[in-house]
Design an enzyme around this catalytic site. Structure first.
Site, PDB file in Angstrom:
ATOM      1  CB  SER A 167      51.674  81.335  32.119  1.00 30.54           C
ATOM      2  OG  SER A 167      52.384  82.118  31.199  1.00 30.54           O
ATOM      3  CE1 TYR A 180      50.565  77.907  27.458  1.00 31.37           C
ATOM      4  CE2 TYR A 180      50.634  80.208  28.126  1.00 31.37           C
ATOM      5  CZ  TYR A 180      51.086  78.911  28.256  1.00 31.37           C
ATOM      6  OH  TYR A 180      52.055  78.617  29.183  1.00 31.37           O
TER       7      TYR A 180
HETATM    8  N1  LIG Z   1      57.848  76.265  29.641  1.00 33.35           N
HETATM    9  C1  LIG Z   1      57.489  77.501  29.985  1.00 33.35           C
HETATM   10  O1  LIG Z   1      58.179  78.476  29.729  1.00 33.35           O
HETATM   11  C2  LIG Z   1      56.209  77.742  30.722  1.00 33.35           C
HETATM   12  C3  LIG Z   1      55.966  79.021  31.235  1.00 33.35           C
HETATM   13  C4  LIG Z   1      54.794  79.257  31.939  1.00 33.35           C
HETATM   14  C5  LIG Z   1      53.884  78.232  32.096  1.00 33.35           C
HETATM   15  N2  LIG Z   1      54.139  77.001  31.566  1.00 33.35           N
HETATM   16  C6  LIG Z   1      53.138  75.958  31.750  1.00 33.35           C
HETATM   17  O2  LIG Z   1      53.732  74.826  32.376  1.00 33.35           O
HETATM   18  C7  LIG Z   1      53.034  73.662  31.994  1.00 33.35           C
HETATM   19  C8  LIG Z   1      54.010  72.591  31.525  1.00 33.35           C
HETATM   20  O3  LIG Z   1      54.749  73.120  30.466  1.00 33.35           O
HETATM   21  P1  LIG Z   1      56.117  72.455  29.986  1.00 33.35           P
HETATM   22  O4  LIG Z   1      56.895  73.584  29.430  1.00 33.35           O
HETATM   23  O5  LIG Z   1      56.676  71.603  31.049  1.00 33.35           O
HETATM   24  O6  LIG Z   1      55.558  71.583  28.758  1.00 33.35           O
HETATM   25  P2  LIG Z   1      55.980  70.140  28.187  1.00 33.35           P
HETATM   26  O7  LIG Z   1      55.540  70.135  26.760  1.00 33.35           O
HETATM   27  O8  LIG Z   1      57.391  69.827  28.501  1.00 33.35           O
HETATM   28  O9  LIG Z   1      55.013  69.189  29.015  1.00 33.35           O
HETATM   29  C9  LIG Z   1      53.621  69.213  28.847  1.00 33.35           C
HETATM   30  C10 LIG Z   1      53.084  67.819  29.139  1.00 33.35           C
HETATM   31  O10 LIG Z   1      51.645  67.844  28.996  1.00 33.35           O
HETATM   32  C11 LIG Z   1      51.277  66.597  28.438  1.00 33.35           C
HETATM   33  N3  LIG Z   1      49.974  66.616  27.774  1.00 33.35           N
HETATM   34  C12 LIG Z   1      49.608  67.318  26.690  1.00 33.35           C
HETATM   35  N4  LIG Z   1      48.367  66.958  26.301  1.00 33.35           N
HETATM   36  C13 LIG Z   1      47.929  66.009  27.168  1.00 33.35           C
HETATM   37  C14 LIG Z   1      46.729  65.248  27.292  1.00 33.35           C
HETATM   38  N5  LIG Z   1      45.720  65.353  26.430  1.00 33.35           N
HETATM   39  N6  LIG Z   1      46.637  64.368  28.310  1.00 33.35           N
HETATM   40  C15 LIG Z   1      47.660  64.208  29.189  1.00 33.35           C
HETATM   41  N7  LIG Z   1      48.817  64.887  29.107  1.00 33.35           N
HETATM   42  C16 LIG Z   1      48.950  65.788  28.113  1.00 33.35           C
HETATM   43  C17 LIG Z   1      52.373  66.329  27.401  1.00 33.35           C
HETATM   44  O11 LIG Z   1      52.390  64.963  26.980  1.00 33.35           O
HETATM   45  C18 LIG Z   1      53.619  66.760  28.148  1.00 33.35           C
HETATM   46  O12 LIG Z   1      54.229  65.694  28.839  1.00 33.35           O
HETATM   47  C19 LIG Z   1      51.999  74.085  30.950  1.00 33.35           C
HETATM   48  O13 LIG Z   1      50.749  74.252  31.569  1.00 33.35           O
HETATM   49  C20 LIG Z   1      52.534  75.420  30.475  1.00 33.35           C
HETATM   50  O14 LIG Z   1      51.519  76.253  30.010  1.00 33.35           O
HETATM   51  C21 LIG Z   1      55.282  76.726  30.887  1.00 33.35           C
END
Ligand SMILES: NC(=O)c1ccc[n+]([C@@H]2O[C@H](COP(=O)([O-])OP(=O)(O)OC[C@H]3O[C@@H](n4cnc5c(N)ncnc54)[C@H](O)[C@@H]3O)[C@@H](O)[C@H]2O)c1
Length: 286
Positions: A167, A180
């Site tokens: 990120s 985070y």
């Molecule tokens: N959305 C953003 O703006 C953004 C920006 C930069 C980085 N990210 C990173 O991208 C990744 C995905 O983010 P997203 O926005 O798609 O989130 P999201 O909440 O849509 O998806 C996250 C997934 O992780 C799963 N998860 C959580 N705990 C778990 C566990 N104990 N075991 C198995 N699965 C588990 C959840 O069930 C969910 O399906 C993350 O690592 C986040 O830090 C997101």
């Protein structure tokens, strides 16, 4: 969930996806995607299946995995999707999931996508929430690497890649997200360590993006609006996109495409490095 309709995650279409010709992109090649039940992980599971791979989707959210299965089916992909419900905080679950993936063909790729967010100052941050976040976002990627690297090395070509979802918060810090930010900085170290030990055959890389419209982000917009006394639109325009030069949020498909490229034959020299796609967020000032 955001109460502002234009801040809801967009629908994924075939037109959004990068599809590459690659001799390794066949159903004999297996890719693990964690977090495949939602957001970026779901988009990546779709993208890799459309590129012809066998995708093992690991997530704790079984209902979300069923939805991903249905979405992938609707794309009628060349590849396959196998859902393996997994709690990434459970070592036994993680090892069993990696072994199950290796049974499906040549395990070559791992995408550590699963994550979570909790917005609170360092002084107020609940320690058990800190532990959970580290467990899902840095301990699990390490475990997956530990269990998957021997399988990748033993697979058909003995080559592959482990990709970590970082990120802009893997590059710098903002307020109220210390655990985070700590986890994302640690992922950079893991990525480089995979490259160091992978001998050029097992590559490590990370993907760093700014703000992406996913369910995680819709929740964060609402939480940040509440904690800072702003409207959701103000949170997006002033807090999230304020320092960026590209004034739109990324879509999950745009992020998924970076992993498709990173896994492909075109990315042999992407090893230990980071794909920083943040619209100028961290590289420009004033
Ligand atoms: N959305 C953003 O703006 C953004 C920006 C930069 C980085 N990210 C990173 O991208 C990744 C995905 O983010 P997203 O926005 O798609 O989130 P999201 O909440 O849509 O998806 C996250 C997934 O992780 C799963 N998860 C959580 N705990 C778990 C566990 N104990 N075991 C198995 N699965 C588990 C959840 O069930 C969910 O399906 C993350 O690592 C986040 O830090 C997101």
């Amino acid at each position: 969930m955001s109460s502002t309709p234009e801040l809801e995650p967009p629908e994924l279409t075939a037109d959004d996806l990068l599809v590459l010709e690659d001799p390794a992109f066949t159903p004999d090649t297996v890719a693990i995607v964690t977090g495949a039940a939602s957001g970026i992980g779901e988009a990546l599971a779709v993208a890799l299946a459309v590129n012809g791979l066998t995708v093992v989707g690991a997530d704790i959210d079984e209902t979300g995995l069923e939805e991903t299965t249905a979405t992938i089916k609707s794309f009628d992909p060349e590849g396959r999707f196998l859902s393996v419900p997994t709690d990434l905080t459970d070592d036994g679950d993680v090892e069993a999931m990696v072994d199950a993936a290796a049974e499906e063909g040549d395990l070559s790729f791992v995408a550590n996508i699963a994550g979570m967010q909790h917005i609170e100052s360092i002084a107020e941050f609940p320690v058990e929430q800190y532990d959970l976040l580290q467990s899902v976002m840095i301990r699990a990627p390490f475990l997956l690497s530990k269990y998957a690297m021997p399988h990748i090395e033993a697979s058909g070509a003995g080559t592959g890649a482990i990709a970590n979802m970082s990120s802009v918060h893997g590059h710098y810090a903002t307020q109220d997200k210390a655990p985070y930010i700590t986890a994302k900085h640690a992922l950079n170290g893991l990525t480089k360590s995979i490259a160091a030990e992978g001998g050029g055959d097992v590559r490590g890389f990370s993907v760093s993006v700014g703000y992406v419209l996913t369910p995680l982000m819709a929740d964060q917009i609402a939480d940040t609006a509440a904690s800072r006394g702003l409207s959701e639109t103000e949170v997006v325009e002033d807090v999230m996109l304020g320092p960026a030069r590209t004034k739109t949020m990324m879509t999950p498909a745009e992020v998924a495409n970076l992993f498709v490229f990173g896994f492909s034959r075109h990315a042999t020299h992407l090893n230990g490095g980071d794909l920083l796609f943040d619209g100028g967020y961290t590289t420009t000032y004033e």
